[in-house]
Design a protein around this motif. Sequence first.
Motif, PDB file in Angstrom:
ATOM      1  N   SER A   1      -3.883  70.127  16.959  1.00 58.25           N
ATOM      2  CA  SER A   1      -3.976  70.654  18.312  1.00 58.25           C
ATOM      3  C   SER A   1      -2.593  70.690  18.956  1.00 58.25           C
ATOM      4  O   SER A   1      -1.897  69.672  18.978  1.00 58.25           O
ATOM      5  CB  SER A   1      -4.908  69.763  19.145  1.00 58.25           C
ATOM      6  OG  SER A   1      -4.827  70.090  20.507  1.00 58.25           O
ATOM      7  N   ARG A   2      -2.226  71.857  19.489  1.00 60.37           N
ATOM      8  CA  ARG A   2      -0.964  71.947  20.234  1.00 60.37           C
ATOM      9  C   ARG A   2      -1.031  71.089  21.491  1.00 60.37           C
ATOM     10  O   ARG A   2      -0.031  70.521  21.922  1.00 60.37           O
ATOM     11  CB  ARG A   2      -0.669  73.404  20.596  1.00 60.37           C
ATOM     12  CG  ARG A   2      -0.231  74.233  19.415  1.00 60.37           C
ATOM     13  CD  ARG A   2       0.327  75.588  19.831  1.00 60.37           C
ATOM     14  NE  ARG A   2      -0.370  76.199  20.941  1.00 60.37           N
ATOM     15  CZ  ARG A   2      -1.246  77.204  20.824  1.00 60.37           C
ATOM     16  NH1 ARG A   2      -1.514  77.708  19.644  1.00 60.37           N
ATOM     17  NH2 ARG A   2      -1.833  77.702  21.889  1.00 60.37           N
ATOM     18  N   LEU A   3      -2.212  70.990  22.068  1.00 60.17           N
ATOM     19  CA  LEU A   3      -2.404  70.177  23.262  1.00 60.17           C
ATOM     20  C   LEU A   3      -2.090  68.704  22.972  1.00 60.17           C
ATOM     21  O   LEU A   3      -1.410  68.030  23.752  1.00 60.17           O
ATOM     22  CB  LEU A   3      -3.843  70.319  23.773  1.00 60.17           C
ATOM     23  CG  LEU A   3      -4.228  69.525  25.003  1.00 60.17           C
ATOM     24  CD1 LEU A   3      -3.385  69.927  26.202  1.00 60.17           C
ATOM     25  CD2 LEU A   3      -5.694  69.740  25.317  1.00 60.17           C
TER      26      LEU A   3
ATOM     27  N   ASN B   1      -9.572  78.524  23.224  1.00 56.39           N
ATOM     28  CA  ASN B   1      -8.538  77.499  23.338  1.00 56.39           C
ATOM     29  C   ASN B   1      -9.167  76.125  23.537  1.00 56.39           C
ATOM     30  O   ASN B   1     -10.113  75.978  24.303  1.00 56.39           O
ATOM     31  CB  ASN B   1      -7.601  77.802  24.511  1.00 56.39           C
ATOM     32  CG  ASN B   1      -6.860  79.097  24.325  1.00 56.39           C
ATOM     33  OD1 ASN B   1      -6.311  79.350  23.264  1.00 56.39           O
ATOM     34  ND2 ASN B   1      -6.869  79.929  25.351  1.00 56.39           N
ATOM     35  N   GLU B   2      -8.614  75.155  22.860  1.00 60.40           N
ATOM     36  CA  GLU B   2      -9.119  73.788  22.960  1.00 60.40           C
ATOM     37  C   GLU B   2      -8.646  73.130  24.257  1.00 60.40           C
ATOM     38  O   GLU B   2      -7.507  73.289  24.668  1.00 60.40           O
ATOM     39  CB  GLU B   2      -8.612  72.983  21.763  1.00 60.40           C
ATOM     40  CG  GLU B   2      -9.210  71.619  21.639  1.00 60.40           C
ATOM     41  CD  GLU B   2      -8.796  70.938  20.346  1.00 60.40           C
ATOM     42  OE1 GLU B   2      -9.674  70.373  19.690  1.00 60.40           O
ATOM     43  OE2 GLU B   2      -7.608  70.986  20.011  1.00 60.40           O
ATOM     44  N   ILE B   3      -9.545  72.381  24.886  1.00 62.57           N
ATOM     45  CA  ILE B   3      -9.241  71.655  26.112  1.00 62.57           C
ATOM     46  C   ILE B   3      -9.634  70.199  25.885  1.00 62.57           C
ATOM     47  O   ILE B   3     -10.723  69.917  25.376  1.00 62.57           O
ATOM     48  CB  ILE B   3     -10.019  72.233  27.309  1.00 62.57           C
ATOM     49  CG1 ILE B   3      -9.686  73.721  27.497  1.00 62.57           C
ATOM     50  CG2 ILE B   3      -9.739  71.434  28.583  1.00 62.57           C
ATOM     51  CD1 ILE B   3     -10.617  74.452  28.434  1.00 62.57           C
ATOM     52  N   LYS B   4      -8.751  69.278  26.225  1.00 62.06           N
ATOM     53  CA  LYS B   4      -9.028  67.846  26.097  1.00 62.06           C
ATOM     54  C   LYS B   4      -8.638  67.161  27.391  1.00 62.06           C
ATOM     55  O   LYS B   4      -7.724  67.597  28.080  1.00 62.06           O
ATOM     56  CB  LYS B   4      -8.220  67.227  24.952  1.00 62.06           C
ATOM     57  CG  LYS B   4      -8.568  67.738  23.576  1.00 62.06           C
ATOM     58  CD  LYS B   4      -7.706  67.061  22.516  1.00 62.06           C
ATOM     59  CE  LYS B   4      -7.916  67.649  21.149  1.00 62.06           C
ATOM     60  NZ  LYS B   4      -9.172  67.315  20.554  1.00 62.06           N
TER      61      LYS B   4
ATOM     62  N   HIS C   1       1.605  68.271  22.572  1.00 58.68           N
ATOM     63  CA  HIS C   1       2.256  68.265  23.891  1.00 58.68           C
ATOM     64  C   HIS C   1       2.098  66.902  24.567  1.00 58.68           C
ATOM     65  O   HIS C   1       3.062  66.366  25.124  1.00 58.68           O
ATOM     66  CB  HIS C   1       1.664  69.381  24.768  1.00 58.68           C
ATOM     67  CG  HIS C   1       2.249  69.429  26.136  1.00 58.68           C
ATOM     68  ND1 HIS C   1       3.528  69.854  26.393  1.00 58.68           N
ATOM     69  CD2 HIS C   1       1.720  69.071  27.335  1.00 58.68           C
ATOM     70  CE1 HIS C   1       3.771  69.780  27.687  1.00 58.68           C
ATOM     71  NE2 HIS C   1       2.688  69.300  28.274  1.00 58.68           N
ATOM     72  N   ARG C   2       0.899  66.320  24.503  1.00 56.58           N
ATOM     73  CA  ARG C   2       0.654  65.017  25.134  1.00 56.58           C
ATOM     74  C   ARG C   2       1.501  63.925  24.480  1.00 56.58           C
ATOM     75  O   ARG C   2       2.050  63.059  25.166  1.00 56.58           O
ATOM     76  CB  ARG C   2      -0.841  64.660  25.065  1.00 56.58           C
ATOM     77  CG  ARG C   2      -1.189  63.327  25.696  1.00 56.58           C
ATOM     78  CD  ARG C   2      -0.928  63.304  27.176  1.00 56.58           C
ATOM     79  NE  ARG C   2      -1.405  62.057  27.766  1.00 56.58           N
ATOM     80  CZ  ARG C   2      -0.883  61.505  28.851  1.00 56.58           C
ATOM     81  NH1 ARG C   2       0.102  62.093  29.488  1.00 56.58           N
ATOM     82  NH2 ARG C   2      -1.371  60.371  29.312  1.00 56.58           N
TER      83      ARG C   2
ATOM     84  N   GLU D   1       4.972  64.239  25.772  1.00 61.47           N
ATOM     85  CA  GLU D   1       5.023  63.701  27.139  1.00 61.47           C
ATOM     86  C   GLU D   1       5.158  62.183  27.142  1.00 61.47           C
ATOM     87  O   GLU D   1       5.883  61.620  27.956  1.00 61.47           O
ATOM     88  CB  GLU D   1       3.729  64.023  27.894  1.00 61.47           C
ATOM     89  CG  GLU D   1       3.642  65.328  28.557  1.00 61.47           C
ATOM     90  CD  GLU D   1       2.319  65.488  29.301  1.00 61.47           C
ATOM     91  OE1 GLU D   1       2.288  66.383  30.153  1.00 61.47           O
ATOM     92  OE2 GLU D   1       1.335  64.757  29.062  1.00 61.47           O
TER      93      GLU D   1
ATOM     94  N   THR E   1      -9.503  60.426  23.886  1.00 55.48           N
ATOM     95  CA  THR E   1     -10.373  61.339  24.634  1.00 55.48           C
ATOM     96  C   THR E   1     -11.803  60.837  24.486  1.00 55.48           C
ATOM     97  O   THR E   1     -12.074  59.945  23.695  1.00 55.48           O
ATOM     98  CB  THR E   1     -10.294  62.781  24.103  1.00 55.48           C
ATOM     99  OG1 THR E   1     -10.987  62.859  22.851  1.00 55.48           O
ATOM    100  CG2 THR E   1      -8.848  63.238  23.933  1.00 55.48           C
TER     101      THR E   1
ATOM    102  N   ARG F   1     -13.953  74.092  24.532  1.00 52.86           N
ATOM    103  CA  ARG F   1     -13.279  75.368  24.270  1.00 52.86           C
ATOM    104  C   ARG F   1     -13.479  76.280  25.477  1.00 52.86           C
ATOM    105  O   ARG F   1     -14.568  76.337  26.050  1.00 52.86           O
ATOM    106  CB  ARG F   1     -13.882  76.064  23.039  1.00 52.86           C
ATOM    107  CG  ARG F   1     -13.752  75.270  21.767  1.00 52.86           C
ATOM    108  CD  ARG F   1     -12.539  75.685  21.026  1.00 52.86           C
ATOM    109  NE  ARG F   1     -12.452  74.917  19.780  1.00 52.86           N
ATOM    110  CZ  ARG F   1     -11.325  74.727  19.165  1.00 52.86           C
ATOM    111  NH1 ARG F   1     -10.231  75.251  19.630  1.00 52.86           N
ATOM    112  NH2 ARG F   1     -11.286  74.023  18.061  1.00 52.86           N
TER     113      ARG F   1
END
Length: 190
Positions: free
Chosen positions: A75-77, A44-47, A80-81, A84, A33, A39
Motif C-alpha cells: 500500500s502506498r498509503l 483506492n485503498e483507505i486506512k 507514506h505513513r 511520516e 489499523t 476502498r
Amino acid sequence: MSDDFHSIDWPAALLEQARDIRMVVFDVDGVMTDGRLYRDDAGNEIKAFHSRDGLGMKGLMNSGYRVAVLTARRSRLVEHRMTELGIELFEQGRHDKGEAFNELLSKADIQAANTAYMGDDLVDWPAMSQAALKVCPADADAWICGQADYITQARAGRGAVRELCELLLNASGQLADWRAGFGIQGKKKP
C-alpha cells in the motif's frame, strides 16, 4: 523519576520479560489499523491510523528502540505513513513473514531474543513465534490470542500499538521521563 504514572498495572513478570526488548516489529492491518479494508469508488485503498499509536512509536524510537513494520499487503498509503513516522525498517507485500522477520533482524543487527512482535492473525505466526515477546490486540484471532504473552486491553487501530509502546517504556524505566517531556508528572488523577 518514578514510573508510577501509567494507565495499566502490568504484571511484574511481563515487565521483566519486556525489559530486554530492543526492537518491536508491528503488523499493519489488524494492529495499526482496525483490520477493515476500505476502498473508494476508484478502487483506492483507505486506512485509518490512530495518531496516539504513532506518537507511541515515535516515543519508542526516541528512547532508543528500533521500530519495524512488516505487512503482507502492499500500500502506498502505508508507505507514506511509515515515512511520516520515520520508520526505516519496513517490509510490505511479504507473505513469508517468518523469513521477512529474520531479514529485519539482520538489517537491525538485533537478535530475536531482544525483539517483540505485535500481530493479529495466523499469517503473523511465523514471525511472531520467533519473537521473545508476543503481543496481540484485544480483537486478534482467537488462536493468536492463545499464543500471545500479552493481549492488549485496547483494540487494533484504537490504541493497541500505543499500549505496547508504553509497556516497553515502563519496563525500561523510561515511561515517566517520556511523559514528562509533555509536561506530565506524578500520579494520574484518581
